[in-house]
Design an enzyme around this catalytic site. Structure first.
Site, PDB file in Angstrom:
ATOM      1  N   SER A   1      49.868  23.500  31.177  1.00 42.65           N
ATOM      2  CA  SER A   1      51.063  23.451  32.029  1.00 42.65           C
ATOM      3  C   SER A   1      52.317  23.188  31.201  1.00 42.65           C
ATOM      4  CB  SER A   1      50.918  22.359  33.104  1.00 42.65           C
ATOM      5  OG  SER A   1      49.921  22.704  34.024  1.00 42.65           O
TER       6      SER A   1
ATOM      7  N   HIS B   1      54.648  15.759  37.527  1.00 41.69           N
ATOM      8  CA  HIS B   1      54.985  17.124  37.096  1.00 41.69           C
ATOM      9  C   HIS B   1      56.458  17.430  37.389  1.00 41.69           C
ATOM     10  CE1 HIS B   1      51.488  19.411  35.634  1.00 41.69           C
ATOM     11  NE2 HIS B   1      50.744  18.587  36.358  1.00 41.69           N
TER      12      HIS B   1
END
Length: 168
Positions: A15, A49
């Protein structure tokens, strides 16, 4: 434009790698989130995130309708989809036809005109799951990754934060 798939295991850095590539690709970026905050721990993961992303990001939540989210993305945005594994899990949980949805996704990816970065887990390298559901999921994830990789321009495998180029 380039469509890239970043594969890896849990906490592999895939990611982060995808985010860095998207930030290099365009000052205007769209994050398509497939996760749902169904419990406190997942809500904390999502918040972490979000805080890792710099300015210039818009977020669209698409736990099921990923193809629609891709289709409505602005033409000047770099797009980051995180992640195909949760999208697949959502599809299976809601009884959607995974093969049909995968075909739609692959067609949509081939039509994209802006850079797209897709994150997906490589789940087939561990133990064989001991439940039928687990084995079905592992098999579906493997097929999804193969079909998406086939239409992508670039495929990377990320381990320990280090990318290994597999395609492109």
């Amino acid at each position: 434009m380039t469509v890239s798939l970043l594969l890896g295991g849990a906490r592999s850095g895939k990611s982060r790698r995808a985010q860095n590539l998207a930030e290099l690709a365009s000052p205007n970026r769209l994050f398509i989130a497939t996760a749902e905050a169904l419990d406190d721990e997942m809500a904390q993961r999502i918040a972490r995130h979000q805080s890792d992303r710099s300015e210039g990001w818009q977020t669209v939540e698409a736990p099921l309708d990923l193809v629609s989210a891709l289709g409505s993305a602005g033409g000047e945005n770099a797009i980051l989809v995180d992640c195909l594994t949760l999208w697949l899990s959502n599809l299976m949980h809601h009884g959607r036809d995974v093969d049909t949805e995968t075909e739609k996704l692959c067609s949509a990816l081939q039509a994209m005109t802006q850079p797209v970065f897709l994150v997906s887990n490589e789940v087939g390298m561990g133990l064989v799951p001991d439940t039928r559901l687990g084995r079905n999921f592992r098999d579906a994830q493997g097929r999804l990754n193969q079909q998406v990789a086939n239409v992508c321009d670039v495929v990377e495998f990320v381990a320990a934060g280090l990318p290994l180029r597999l395609k492109g």
